[in-house]
Design an enzyme around this catalytic site. Structure first.
Site, mmCIF file in Angstrom:
data_model
loop_
_atom_site.group_PDB
_atom_site.id
_atom_site.type_symbol
_atom_site.label_atom_id
_atom_site.label_comp_id
_atom_site.label_asym_id
_atom_site.label_seq_id
_atom_site.Cartn_x
_atom_site.Cartn_y
_atom_site.Cartn_z
ATOM 1 N N LYS A 50 79.969 69.595 21.401
ATOM 2 C CA LYS A 50 79.396 68.785 20.317
ATOM 3 C C LYS A 50 79.542 67.269 20.580
ATOM 4 O O LYS A 50 80.331 66.856 21.442
ATOM 5 C CB LYS A 50 80.067 69.177 19.002
ATOM 6 C CG LYS A 50 79.768 70.626 18.569
ATOM 7 C CD LYS A 50 80.392 70.932 17.193
ATOM 8 C CE LYS A 50 80.054 72.336 16.720
ATOM 9 N NZ LYS A 50 80.621 72.612 15.373
ATOM 10 N N GLU A 70 70.479 82.498 19.786
ATOM 11 C CA GLU A 70 70.888 81.122 20.078
ATOM 12 C C GLU A 70 70.601 80.750 21.534
ATOM 13 O O GLU A 70 70.188 79.629 21.823
ATOM 14 C CB GLU A 70 72.374 80.938 19.748
ATOM 15 C CG GLU A 70 72.642 80.991 18.239
ATOM 16 C CD GLU A 70 74.110 80.860 17.870
ATOM 17 O OE1 GLU A 70 74.405 80.896 16.664
ATOM 18 O OE2 GLU A 70 74.965 80.716 18.768
ATOM 19 N N ASN A 97 84.386 69.308 15.387
ATOM 20 C CA ASN A 97 85.355 70.215 16.006
ATOM 21 C C ASN A 97 84.992 70.623 17.437
ATOM 22 O O ASN A 97 85.347 71.687 17.901
ATOM 23 C CB ASN A 97 85.591 71.427 15.101
ATOM 24 C CG ASN A 97 84.318 72.195 14.820
ATOM 25 O OD1 ASN A 97 83.264 71.860 15.345
ATOM 26 N ND2 ASN A 97 84.420 73.232 14.005
ATOM 27 N N TYR A 139 71.206 75.511 12.799
ATOM 28 C CA TYR A 139 72.242 75.849 11.813
ATOM 29 C C TYR A 139 71.645 76.330 10.486
ATOM 30 O O TYR A 139 72.316 76.292 9.462
ATOM 31 C CB TYR A 139 73.154 74.644 11.569
ATOM 32 C CG TYR A 139 74.293 74.516 12.566
ATOM 33 C CD1 TYR A 139 75.263 75.513 12.688
ATOM 34 C CD2 TYR A 139 74.422 73.388 13.373
ATOM 35 C CE1 TYR A 139 76.319 75.392 13.584
ATOM 36 C CE2 TYR A 139 75.483 73.263 14.271
ATOM 37 C CZ TYR A 139 76.431 74.269 14.369
ATOM 38 O OH TYR A 139 77.481 74.153 15.247
ATOM 39 N N HIS A 164 80.742 74.655 19.643
ATOM 40 C CA HIS A 164 80.128 75.769 18.918
ATOM 41 C C HIS A 164 80.176 76.992 19.818
ATOM 42 O O HIS A 164 80.036 76.878 21.031
ATOM 43 C CB HIS A 164 78.655 75.468 18.588
ATOM 44 C CG HIS A 164 77.901 76.703 18.176
ATOM 45 N ND1 HIS A 164 77.913 77.167 16.882
ATOM 46 C CD2 HIS A 164 77.193 77.611 18.903
ATOM 47 C CE1 HIS A 164 77.211 78.303 16.828
ATOM 48 N NE2 HIS A 164 76.765 78.589 18.045
HETATM 49 O O1 CDP Z 1 81.721 76.894 14.314
HETATM 50 P P1 CDP Z 1 82.299 78.091 13.617
HETATM 51 O O2 CDP Z 1 81.528 79.359 13.869
HETATM 52 O O3 CDP Z 1 83.779 78.241 13.893
HETATM 53 O O4 CDP Z 1 82.219 77.776 12.036
HETATM 54 P P2 CDP Z 1 81.048 78.047 10.971
HETATM 55 O O5 CDP Z 1 81.695 78.555 9.729
HETATM 56 O O6 CDP Z 1 79.962 78.884 11.556
HETATM 57 O O7 CDP Z 1 80.512 76.591 10.647
HETATM 58 C C1 CDP Z 1 79.621 75.929 11.534
HETATM 59 C C2 CDP Z 1 80.077 74.492 11.677
HETATM 60 O O8 CDP Z 1 79.928 73.829 10.430
HETATM 61 C C3 CDP Z 1 81.548 74.287 12.029
HETATM 62 O O9 CDP Z 1 81.842 74.452 13.406
HETATM 63 C C4 CDP Z 1 81.773 72.856 11.564
HETATM 64 O O10 CDP Z 1 81.243 71.906 12.506
HETATM 65 C C5 CDP Z 1 80.915 72.815 10.292
HETATM 66 N N1 CDP Z 1 81.733 73.061 9.081
HETATM 67 C C6 CDP Z 1 82.082 71.976 8.257
HETATM 68 O O11 CDP Z 1 81.698 70.835 8.548
HETATM 69 N N2 CDP Z 1 82.856 72.184 7.130
HETATM 70 C C7 CDP Z 1 83.274 73.421 6.809
HETATM 71 N N3 CDP Z 1 84.023 73.577 5.720
HETATM 72 C C8 CDP Z 1 82.923 74.512 7.617
HETATM 73 C C9 CDP Z 1 82.156 74.301 8.752
HETATM 74 MG MG MG Z 2 79.623 79.930 13.324
#
Ligand code: CDP
Ligand code: MG
Length: 140
Positions: A11, A128, A114, A51, A117
């Site tokens: 990212k 994807e 973070n 997303y 992805h």
């Molecule tokens: O990336 P991952 O699959 O671990 O998490 P996700 O639940 O699929 O969420 C996608 C992305 O959204 C995360 O990697 C974060 O960059 C963002 N996110 C956020 O900004 N705030 C949250 N509370 C949860 C996710």
């Molecule tokens: Mg995810």
């Protein structure tokens, strides 16, 4: 366990801090092979489509802004159980919860910014990968 492919994105927070090599080393050390990779700069609309599943979440707009804020490195990782293995190497979404030694524990700046992805299941991995790569770009 079968050989799988998964979609990974380094990212903008990580490309900005010149962490591509360090993150790729984590993948390779875990036995994941980078079988396709390119550095691109997403538009907000392209990030939004990627997303889309999170469109109703409160963080969606900020997430799309962030993903379009600088270059990303999109890549296909291949290996035994690659989807779960990559999730392990990445660590939990929120770096506060990420296990020591994971990418997010070491490099993530916040739950939003973070660093990486990773696809979460075989179906999403397939979709994807095809969002970013043509079949002939996957060289094995
Ligand atoms: O990336 P991952 O699959 O671990 O998490 P996700 O639940 O699929 O969420 C996608 C992305 O959204 C995360 O990697 C974060 O960059 C963002 N996110 C956020 O900004 N705030 C949250 N509370 C949860 C996710
Ligand atoms: Mg995810």
């Amino acid at each position: 366990m079968a050989t799988e492919r998964t979609l990974s994105i380094i990212k903008p927070d990580a490309t900005k801090r010149n962490l591509t090599g360090k993150i790729n080393a984590k993948f390779e050390d875990a036995g994941l092979r980078i079988v396709a990779q390119k550095r691109i700069h997403l538009t907000k609309a392209q990030a939004g489509k990627f997303y889309e599943v999170h469109a109703s979440r409160p963080f969606y707009d900020e997430l799309c802004e962030f993903m379009a804020s600088g270059p990303v490195v999109v890549q296909v990782l291949e290996g035994e159980g690659a989807i779960a293995k990559n999730r392990e190497v990445m660590g939990a979404t929120n770096p506060k919860d990420s296990a020591a030694g994971t990418i997010r524990a070491e490099f993530a700046e916040s739950v939003g910014e973070n660093s990486v992805h990773g696809s979460d299941a075989p179906e999403t991995a397939k979709d994807e990968i095809s969002y970013f790569f043509a079949g002939m770009e996957l060289v094995g």
